[in-house]
Design an enzyme around this catalytic site. Sequence first.
Site, PDB file in Angstrom:
ATOM      1  CB  SER A 140      -0.648  -0.111   1.483  1.00  0.00           C
ATOM      2  OG  SER A 140      -0.178   0.235   2.526  1.00  0.00           O
ATOM      3  CE1 TYR A 153      -1.254  -2.766   6.426  1.00  0.00           C
ATOM      4  CE2 TYR A 153      -0.222   0.061   5.966  1.00  0.00           C
ATOM      5  CZ  TYR A 153      -0.536  -1.447   5.009  1.00  0.00           C
ATOM      6  OH  TYR A 153      -1.805  -1.956   4.239  1.00  0.00           O
TER       7      TYR A 153
END
Length: 190
Positions: A140, A153
Amino acid sequence: MTSPAIAIVTGANSGIGLAVSVALARAGFHVYAGMRDGACADALLATPAPPGAIHVTRMDVGDDDSVATAVASVLASTGGRVDVAVANAGYGTVVSVEEASLADYAAIMDVNFMGALRLVKAVLPAMRARGAGRILGTSSVGGVVGFPFGSPYAASKFAMEGLWESCFGEYKHAGIHFSLVRWTLISLLP
């Protein structure tokens, strides 16, 4: 008649993994849809995919033996063939650095980074033996730009991106291609 291409997808019980599994099945692949709990397969099996194209495979990417066993089972049933592997399983948290424990960091790294690495290491020997294959990783924007309250993350996705970049150069001459697909929240909106 040529046999259909073989794909393994992790995190296939929902979201991107489910969508990728169905898209690959519709494109003619036999898809081995990996998920921690086969009881979560209802959403996947309810999709309009060609009959017999999706095979639910129990695979917990946080467990070395689970990944090795699942991939070995796929290879045994396909004559040693995997054409595409998609390292998709993962999750995120919203937490500050101070509030996140070291265990929180370790847990997300174990799934998002080490889980992807486990899949890569499990499929590489068969792909190298055939001289062909593609390994995709879902990343991402968080893998290239850190953001507030997302450091566990982001760290896991930065690590994944580094692994993919290294493997790209390491295996391209063996006919194995590494690709990253970066998504953003915007790309998930209707």
